[in-house]
Motif scaffolding. Structure first.
Motif, PDB file in Angstrom:
ATOM      1  N   ALA A 117      -2.426  32.632  19.510  1.00  0.00           N
ATOM      2  CA  ALA A 117      -1.809  32.659  18.182  1.00  0.00           C
ATOM      3  C   ALA A 117      -2.453  31.693  17.194  1.00  0.00           C
ATOM      4  O   ALA A 117      -2.550  31.992  16.000  1.00  0.00           O
ATOM      5  N   LYS A 118      -2.916  30.510  17.673  1.00  0.00           N
ATOM      6  CA  LYS A 118      -3.342  29.444  16.743  1.00  0.00           C
ATOM      7  C   LYS A 118      -4.843  29.227  16.678  1.00  0.00           C
ATOM      8  O   LYS A 118      -5.339  28.635  15.723  1.00  0.00           O
ATOM      9  N   GLY A 127      -4.425  34.821  15.743  1.00  0.00           N
ATOM     10  CA  GLY A 127      -3.489  35.653  14.988  1.00  0.00           C
ATOM     11  C   GLY A 127      -3.091  36.929  15.686  1.00  0.00           C
ATOM     12  O   GLY A 127      -2.302  37.712  15.150  1.00  0.00           O
ATOM     13  N   GLY A 172      -0.223  37.244  13.777  1.00  0.00           N
ATOM     14  CA  GLY A 172       0.289  35.916  14.102  1.00  0.00           C
ATOM     15  C   GLY A 172       1.691  35.892  14.660  1.00  0.00           C
ATOM     16  O   GLY A 172       2.223  34.810  14.957  1.00  0.00           O
TER      17      GLY A 172
END
Length: 778
Positions: free
Chosen positions: A457-458, A506, A555
């Motif tokens: 995600a990051k 994301g 995300g």
């Protein structure tokens, strides 16, 4: 004993593999029955396609009039099969006009399979909700009703509202049954041409109807005393394996108060908490039982201040204490149930949803209430009961659809006489199913899941040929090099020729958990890492539409129980329609009540503001939805349903399961043996493995549980068969009386049947010899 079990499993696996090899050889030589059926149905699809061009030219009114023409042809003596081709063509055109969705050829094949009373196995994401409109429309033309059965109220209402414009555009009426509806509302919904409902609502309405005082439409009685359901002509069961296999272990029961002393449950709980495990009682998690030892019985007698549990007046104590021990040691809060507003609400093992209004029988529910110190309700006694197996056998025709039917094909045929047909996909599958990763402890497993989610995600990540993974942010990219700023703020140059995989940050992530408790535990871990996420479980079911609408966005990180399994369509980039309904659901009762102008304006506004189509393309480019499983379910089909949330309709996607030897399935059925084997291999804490051996043990454990559950279903059915004949006879006599047939006529008919029976018996030429033989044999 463990050695014998493993030997038996190994022998079974060997012979199963051998038989499957022989079956593959025969199939390769002669072709499969499934392929032959599909080929036959493809010829019908070609005939349907040939009518499409002509129907496109017709006006909405002309298309609507075709429905009345079909009904007239049926009244004139034609059959549903006679009008199938034209009716399916009209329904497809209705879908194109009123839903902006045209049925694919493979969906037409699915519809034909359903109409012929079979089960269509369709890969998740292939549009089963739209497929059901074809046989629903066709069979509703007969005027006897069609029931579309779903696994929960949310899906019944969602699917009805979603497909209603098609049915209404073609001149048919549609309704949905919801929990908590009044009799008037239920009667109106069942009177529609097509009715969406859950299996439980249908079954309980059947039982309640056979306890009511008046037939449907008997205006001499008020509505609340009248029956609601009408004929059981045709049922299409969505997620048929869940309803006819998983849910079939629990009979439907209508109960009333038994007027017992509720104080004994609290006393039994007090006694149970003072008994010691292994010394006073033994817990068997495999069989889900607790048994008192001889010493435990003597100790419990002293604590209860009685001389013996096995004398008059005390014989209920062992049962009360067994239930209290089960409540304490086998039934866990936020796993088996939740405490809500001072009462115990059961959580469905397979769907993760709250089962409002249902309770465990034989005093178990009261034992859990005593454990949680909430108000103890009176124990109940059974007033009416039926199994789901015998309820659905009451329909003249039943069909079903699911993404996971083949593993249970034998049971579908043995119990329901339903064939399973696998439907080909419309587009090629792009889902990547990564191998399982196994840890020694649950703590290490959840930490690894949190690491994976954080990276996905990051951060961007680059996997090199030597196995090294560089995690950070790709700041610059050329044809030959990648510049990566790592988490430590160092910049690393990587040659593109050395990179095996490049993952962009994301990518949306869906994390599946087996219980509310574990979803909240993982949520706390992600909070500690500063990862924004949503939690979908039975405690947050009111926000389900909103959370699902967002789960495929760039995300997005969503933690969910099995609520995000069956029937959940996660669209990459987001779903403007679901998001629009999430905003309007508190303003309107159903989506059908929203004015068309207001609906279209809001949907277009959301799409324009959020740029969902463009976002969806971006998500596809970085790999699509990533599904993470945190534990194997006891049913393989639930695992497959979770994987099936990604890679839908040809979209890219990936899945991976993170497991530990402390997971319930492994701990109860295979833990010690596998743990010892891993220790011999030198596996230490924090070291993950990808092992085909452990995967085979997990599959073996699932097989053991599935076989046990099959035996439970089989025993339940055999037990209910005894009552089934009596229930059918009594209910049919009762219904005839409600429908106006005189009791005098029925009594005379029974007398006539008895006279004919004894006349045949006494006039049989062999009666004398057989009677003498029986007498001589006594």
């Amino acid at each position: 004993m463990d050695f014998l079990e493993r030997l038996w499993e190994g022998t079974g696996s060997f012979f199963t593999g051998a038989l499957q090899g022989i079956e593959r050889s025969i199939t390769g030589l002669f072709g499969s029955s499934n392929a032959r059926q599909i080929k036959r149905f493809e010829a019908i699809v070609q005939r349907i396609n040939s009518l499409e061009e002509g129907l496109i030219k017709q006006s909405d009114q002309e298309l609507r009039e075709r429905t009345e023409q079909f009904k007239q042809r049926l009244r004139d003596g034609q059959t549903l099969d006679d009008v199938l081709v034209e009716a399916f063509a009209v329904c497809r055109e209705g879908g194109r006009r009123f839903l902006k969705m045209r049925h694919y050829d493979v969906q037409l094949i699915g519809g034909i399979v359903l109409h012929h009373g079979m089960i269509a196995e369709m890969v998740t994401g292939e549009g089963k909700t739209l497929v059901a409109t074809l046989p629903s429309y066709l069979n509703a033309l007969s005027g006897r009703g069609c029931h579309v059965v779903t696994v929960n109220d949310y899906l019944a209402r969602r699917d009805m509202e979603w497909m209603a414009p098609l049915y209404m555009g073609l001149g048919l009426s549609v309704g949905a049954i919801q929990g908590g509806m009044s009799n008037d509302e239920r009667q109106a919904a069942y009177a529609k041409d097509i009715t969406y409902a859950t299996n439980n609502e249908l079954g309980f309405d059947y039982l309640r109807d056979n306890m009511r005082l008046a037939a449907r439409g008997d205006d001499r009685f008020p509505k609340h005393l009248q029956q609601v359901q009408g004929p059981l002509a045709y049922a299409i069961i969505d997620e048929v394996d869940n309803i006819l296999i998983d849910e079939a272990r629990t009979p439907l029961i209508i109960s009333g108060p038994a007027h017992m002393d509720v104080g004994k449950y609290a006393e039994a709980d007090r006694i149970a908490r003072q008994l010691k495990r292994e010394t006073h009682f033994v817990v068997n998690e495999k069989d889900h039982t607790v048994n008192l030892t001889d010493e435990g019985v003597r100790t419990a007698e002293k604590l209860a201040d009685v001389e013996s549990f096995y004398t008059a007046g005390n014989m209920e104590w062992p049962h009360l204490i067994d239930n209290a021990l089960k409540a304490v040691h086998l039934y866990k809060v936020d796993v088996s149930y939740v405490v809500k507003d001072g009462s115990i609400i059961i959580v469905d093992d397979f769907t993760g949803r709250l089962m409002e209004g249902r309770q465990w029988s034989d005093g178990l529910h009261q034992a859990v209430e005593a454990k949680e110190r909430v108000k103890i309700k009176e124990e109940t006694q059974t007033l009416a009961t039926i199994t789901l197996q015998n309820f659905f056998k009451l329909y003249e025709k039943v069909s079903g659809m699911t993404g996971t039917a083949m593993p249970e094909a034998n049971e579908f045929w043995k119990i329901y006489k339903l064939d399973v047909i696998a439907i080909p996909t419309n587009r090629g599958m792009q889902r990547i199913e990564n191998p399982d990763v196994i840890f020694l402890t649950e703590k290490e497993k959840f930490a690894a899941v949190a690491d994976d989610v954080e990276i996905t995600a990051k951060y961007d990540s680059v996997r090199l040929k030597n196995g090294q993974v560089i995690v950070g942010e790709i700041t610059k990219e050329t044809a030959t090099t990648l510049s990566v700023k790592t988490k430590e703020q160092n910049t690393t140059e990587v040659k593109t020729s050395d990179a095996v995989e490049v993952h962009r940050r994301g990518r949306p992530v869906l994390i599946g958990t087996v219980s509310i408790e574990k979803s909240e535990r993982l949520s706390r871990l992600l909070d500690q890492r500063g990862i924004k996420h949503q939690v979908l479980n039975a405690k947050h079911h009111g926000r389900e539409a909103e959370i699902v609408a967002q789960a495929g966005r760039l995300g997005a990180v969503t933690i969910a129980t099995n609520m995000a399994g069956r029937g959940t369509d996660i669209i990459l980039g987001g779903n403007p329609e679901t998001m629009a309904w999430a905003q309007l659901q508190n303003k309107y009762a159903t989506r059908l009540d929203v004015p068309r102008d207001e609906w279209e304006t809001l949907v277009n506004e959301i799409e324009k503001r959020e740029q969902m189509k463009a976002a969806g393309e971006n998500v596809r480019q970085i790999g699509g939805l990533y599904v993470i499983g945190t534990e194997r379910h006891e049913s393989r089909r639930i695992d497959l349903q979770l994987r099936g949330r990604c890679g839908r309709q040809g979209d890219p996607g990936g899945s991976r399961f993170y497991l530990s030897l402390e997971d319930d399935l492994m701990r109860i059925f295979a833990g010690d043996f596998v743990r010892n084997m891993m220790s011999r291999l030198g596996m230490g804490e924090g070291e993950p493995i990808e092992s085909s051996f452990v995967s085979r043990r997990i599959t073996a454990a699932q097989n053991v549980v599935e076989e046990r559950n099959f035996e439970i279903r089989k025993n339940l059915l055999e037990y209910d068969e005894v009552m089934d004949q009596q229930r059918k006879r009594v209910y049919s006599y009762r219904q005839e009386i409600l429908d106006g047939i005189g009791c005098r006529h029925m009594v005379l008919q029974q007398i006539q049947q008895q006279i004919e029976h004894y006349v045949r018996m006494y006039t049989d030429p062999l009666f004398g010899a057989e009677s003498y033989t029986k007498w001589a044999g006594t």
